[in-house]
Design a protein around this motif. Structure first.
Motif, PDB file in Angstrom:
ATOM      1  N   THR A  41       0.883  -1.270  -0.106  1.00  0.00           N
ATOM      2  CA  THR A  41       0.021   0.061  -0.025  1.00  0.00           C
ATOM      3  C   THR A  41       0.884   1.335   0.032  1.00  0.00           C
ATOM      4  OG1 THR A  41      -0.132   0.154   2.470  1.00  0.00           O
ATOM      5  CG2 THR A  41      -1.907  -1.056   1.224  1.00  0.00           C
ATOM      6  N   MET A  42       0.248   2.383  -0.438  1.00  0.00           N
ATOM      7  CA  MET A  42       0.819   3.636  -0.272  1.00  0.00           C
ATOM      8  C   MET A  42      -0.181   4.609   0.151  1.00  0.00           C
ATOM      9  SD  MET A  42       1.190   6.751  -1.974  1.00  0.00           S
ATOM     10  CE  MET A  42       0.656   6.507  -3.583  1.00  0.00           C
ATOM     11  N   GLN A  43       0.135   5.204   1.206  1.00  0.00           N
ATOM     12  CA  GLN A  43      -0.925   6.235   1.665  1.00  0.00           C
ATOM     13  C   GLN A  43       0.022   7.618   1.983  1.00  0.00           C
ATOM     14  OE1 GLN A  43      -1.734   4.781   5.692  1.00  0.00           O
ATOM     15  NE2 GLN A  43      -3.515   3.587   5.161  1.00  0.00           N
ATOM     16  N   ALA A  44      -0.664   8.663   1.369  1.00  0.00           N
ATOM     17  CA  ALA A  44      -0.055   9.919   1.235  1.00  0.00           C
ATOM     18  C   ALA A  44      -1.091  10.963   1.431  1.00  0.00           C
ATOM     19  CB  ALA A  44       0.576  10.233   0.191  1.00  0.00           C
ATOM     20  N   ASP A  45      -0.597  12.147   1.842  1.00  0.00           N
ATOM     21  CA  ASP A  45      -1.171  13.590   1.953  1.00  0.00           C
ATOM     22  C   ASP A  45      -0.804  14.381   0.833  1.00  0.00           C
ATOM     23  OD1 ASP A  45      -2.612  12.613   4.097  1.00  0.00           O
ATOM     24  OD2 ASP A  45      -1.548  13.679   5.494  1.00  0.00           O
ATOM     25  N   LEU A  46      -1.541  14.725   0.038  1.00  0.00           N
ATOM     26  CA  LEU A  46      -1.110  15.621  -1.079  1.00  0.00           C
ATOM     27  C   LEU A  46      -1.593  17.130  -0.618  1.00  0.00           C
ATOM     28  CD1 LEU A  46      -1.087  12.803  -2.331  1.00  0.00           C
ATOM     29  CD2 LEU A  46      -1.881  14.158  -4.264  1.00  0.00           C
ATOM     30  N   HIS A  47      -0.593  18.082  -0.470  1.00  0.00           N
ATOM     31  CA  HIS A  47      -0.971  19.545  -0.171  1.00  0.00           C
ATOM     32  C   HIS A  47      -0.949  20.495  -1.412  1.00  0.00           C
ATOM     33  CE1 HIS A  47      -0.453  18.718   4.249  1.00  0.00           C
ATOM     34  NE2 HIS A  47       0.318  17.512   3.547  1.00  0.00           N
ATOM     35  N   PHE A  48      -1.921  21.096  -1.531  1.00  0.00           N
ATOM     36  CA  PHE A  48      -2.108  21.975  -2.706  1.00  0.00           C
ATOM     37  C   PHE A  48      -2.031  23.700  -2.017  1.00  0.00           C
ATOM     38  CE2 PHE A  48      -3.834  17.902  -4.008  1.00  0.00           C
ATOM     39  CZ  PHE A  48      -3.435  17.859  -5.453  1.00  0.00           C
ATOM     40  N   PRO A  70     -10.223  12.765 -10.129  1.00  0.00           N
ATOM     41  CA  PRO A  70     -10.936  13.060  -9.178  1.00  0.00           C
ATOM     42  C   PRO A  70     -10.298  13.037  -7.537  1.00  0.00           C
ATOM     43  CG  PRO A  70     -11.696  11.008  -9.976  1.00  0.00           C
ATOM     44  CD  PRO A  70     -10.463  11.600 -10.916  1.00  0.00           C
ATOM     45  N   LEU A  71     -10.505  14.034  -6.863  1.00  0.00           N
ATOM     46  CA  LEU A  71      -9.874  13.771  -5.447  1.00  0.00           C
ATOM     47  C   LEU A  71     -10.738  14.498  -4.644  1.00  0.00           C
ATOM     48  CD1 LEU A  71      -6.168  15.202  -6.090  1.00  0.00           C
ATOM     49  CD2 LEU A  71      -6.855  12.746  -5.587  1.00  0.00           C
ATOM     50  N   TYR A  72     -11.002  13.827  -3.231  1.00  0.00           N
ATOM     51  CA  TYR A  72     -11.777  14.576  -2.022  1.00  0.00           C
ATOM     52  C   TYR A  72     -10.777  15.723  -1.531  1.00  0.00           C
ATOM     53  CZ  TYR A  72     -14.518  15.285   2.054  1.00  0.00           C
ATOM     54  OH  TYR A  72     -15.197  15.662   2.884  1.00  0.00           O
ATOM     55  N   LEU A  73     -10.948  16.822  -1.418  1.00  0.00           N
ATOM     56  CA  LEU A  73     -10.104  17.632  -1.122  1.00  0.00           C
ATOM     57  C   LEU A  73     -10.817  18.538   0.333  1.00  0.00           C
ATOM     58  CD1 LEU A  73      -9.218  19.888  -4.152  1.00  0.00           C
ATOM     59  CD2 LEU A  73      -7.617  18.069  -2.849  1.00  0.00           C
ATOM     60  N   GLN A  74     -10.010  18.570   1.134  1.00  0.00           N
ATOM     61  CA  GLN A  74     -10.527  19.105   2.391  1.00  0.00           C
ATOM     62  C   GLN A  74      -9.510  20.281   2.785  1.00  0.00           C
ATOM     63  OE1 GLN A  74     -10.503  16.114   5.155  1.00  0.00           O
ATOM     64  NE2 GLN A  74      -8.454  15.489   4.790  1.00  0.00           N
ATOM     65  N   PRO A  75     -10.178  21.441   3.453  1.00  0.00           N
ATOM     66  CA  PRO A  75      -9.143  22.764   3.949  1.00  0.00           C
ATOM     67  C   PRO A  75      -7.956  22.124   4.839  1.00  0.00           C
ATOM     68  CG  PRO A  75     -11.387  23.075   4.169  1.00  0.00           C
ATOM     69  CD  PRO A  75     -11.511  21.642   3.990  1.00  0.00           C
ATOM     70  N   GLY A  76      -6.895  22.515   4.508  1.00  0.00           N
ATOM     71  CA  GLY A  76      -5.674  22.504   5.296  1.00  0.00           C
ATOM     72  C   GLY A  76      -5.193  23.663   5.825  1.00  0.00           C
ATOM     73  N   ALA A  77      -3.875  23.667   6.454  1.00  0.00           N
ATOM     74  CA  ALA A  77      -3.401  24.952   7.159  1.00  0.00           C
ATOM     75  C   ALA A  77      -2.992  25.785   5.906  1.00  0.00           C
ATOM     76  CB  ALA A  77      -2.141  24.409   7.953  1.00  0.00           C
ATOM     77  N   THR A  78      -2.604  25.511   4.867  1.00  0.00           N
ATOM     78  CA  THR A  78      -2.090  26.565   3.827  1.00  0.00           C
ATOM     79  C   THR A  78      -3.030  26.301   2.532  1.00  0.00           C
ATOM     80  OG1 THR A  78      -0.320  25.079   3.039  1.00  0.00           O
ATOM     81  CG2 THR A  78       0.170  26.524   4.832  1.00  0.00           C
ATOM     82  N   GLY A  79      -3.987  25.723   2.483  1.00  0.00           N
ATOM     83  CA  GLY A  79      -4.463  25.466   1.189  1.00  0.00           C
ATOM     84  C   GLY A  79      -5.449  24.184   1.217  1.00  0.00           C
ATOM     85  N   ALA A  80      -5.403  23.334   0.178  1.00  0.00           N
ATOM     86  CA  ALA A  80      -6.340  22.017  -0.008  1.00  0.00           C
ATOM     87  C   ALA A  80      -5.191  20.814   0.610  1.00  0.00           C
ATOM     88  CB  ALA A  80      -6.953  22.113  -1.306  1.00  0.00           C
ATOM     89  N   ALA A  83     -14.760  24.657   1.275  1.00  0.00           N
ATOM     90  CA  ALA A  83     -15.575  23.296   1.589  1.00  0.00           C
ATOM     91  C   ALA A  83     -14.890  22.164   1.234  1.00  0.00           C
ATOM     92  CB  ALA A  83     -16.986  23.806   1.181  1.00  0.00           C
ATOM     93  N   ALA A  84     -14.941  21.062   1.983  1.00  0.00           N
ATOM     94  CA  ALA A  84     -14.538  19.822   1.699  1.00  0.00           C
ATOM     95  C   ALA A  84     -15.378  19.215   0.683  1.00  0.00           C
ATOM     96  CB  ALA A  84     -14.303  18.965   2.782  1.00  0.00           C
ATOM     97  N   GLY A  85     -14.703  18.593  -0.367  1.00  0.00           N
ATOM     98  CA  GLY A  85     -15.612  17.949  -1.317  1.00  0.00           C
ATOM     99  C   GLY A  85     -14.789  17.291  -2.587  1.00  0.00           C
ATOM    100  N   ILE A  86     -15.540  16.477  -3.320  1.00  0.00           N
ATOM    101  CA  ILE A  86     -14.614  15.945  -4.597  1.00  0.00           C
ATOM    102  C   ILE A  86     -14.435  17.049  -5.707  1.00  0.00           C
ATOM    103  CG2 ILE A  86     -14.840  14.258  -6.349  1.00  0.00           C
ATOM    104  CD1 ILE A  86     -16.589  12.238  -4.436  1.00  0.00           C
ATOM    105  N   GLN A  87     -13.410  17.226  -6.148  1.00  0.00           N
ATOM    106  CA  GLN A  87     -13.046  17.856  -7.052  1.00  0.00           C
ATOM    107  C   GLN A  87     -12.128  17.158  -8.147  1.00  0.00           C
ATOM    108  OE1 GLN A  87     -13.324  21.497  -7.442  1.00  0.00           O
ATOM    109  NE2 GLN A  87     -14.265  21.945  -5.473  1.00  0.00           N
ATOM    110  N   ALA A  88     -12.556  17.604  -9.394  1.00  0.00           N
ATOM    111  CA  ALA A  88     -12.169  16.719 -10.716  1.00  0.00           C
ATOM    112  C   ALA A  88     -11.104  17.779 -11.037  1.00  0.00           C
ATOM    113  CB  ALA A  88     -13.200  16.487 -11.935  1.00  0.00           C
TER     114      ALA A  88
END
Length: 117
Positions: A65-72, A95-105, A81-86
C-alpha cells in the motif's frame, strides 16, 4: 558555414532536445500512483479553481500500500468546503476529495500497490 545551414542545424538540434522532454512528460506515472512526479504542477477544476501541488507527505509506504497526503496551494479561486474536485493537468483528470488544510487544500490518498495472492 552558411547562415541557412546553421539555422537548419540549430532547428534540428532544438527539436532533438525538446523531443525527449515531451516523451518523458508523456511517460509520467499517474498522479495517484506516484504523486511526487507531479510536484510543482498546476491543476484546474471545473469550477475554475487553480491549485499547485506543493508537498507530498508519505504517511505509510510498504510493498502493498501507499498512503500519502497531497498538499495544494490555492492559486486562483475560493476553496473553503470539503468535497470531490475533478482536477485536470497534463491531459489527465484526477477526482480527489479535497479538504481545507493549514495552507490550502489537502487530499489524503490510499492506494493498493498489488494484489495479494
Amino acid at each position: 558555414m552558411k547562415r541557412r545551414n546553421f539555422l537548419l542545424g540549430a532547428g534540428v538540434a532544438a527539436t532533438g532536445t525538446a523531443l525527449p522532454l515531451a516523451v518523458s512528460a508523456a511517460r509520467r506515472p499517474a498522479l495517484l500512483d506516484d504523486p511526487r512526479a507531479w510536484l510543482g504542477e498546476e491543476f484546474v477544476s471545473d469550477e475554475g479553481l487553480r491549485l499547485r501541488l506543493t508537498q507530498v507527505e508519505a504517511v505509510r509506504v510498504d510493498r502493498d500500500t501507499m498512503q500519502a497526503d497531497l498538499h495544494f496551494e490555492v492559486l486562483q479561486g475560493e476553496f473553503s468546503a470539503a468535497g470531490i474536485q475533478a482536477l485536470r493537468c497534463g491531459g489527465s483528470e484526477n477526482p480527489l476529495y479535497l479538504q481545507p488544510g493549514a495552507t490550502g487544500a489537502v487530499a489524503c490518498i490510499n492506494r493498493l500497490r498489488r494484489a495479494r495472492g
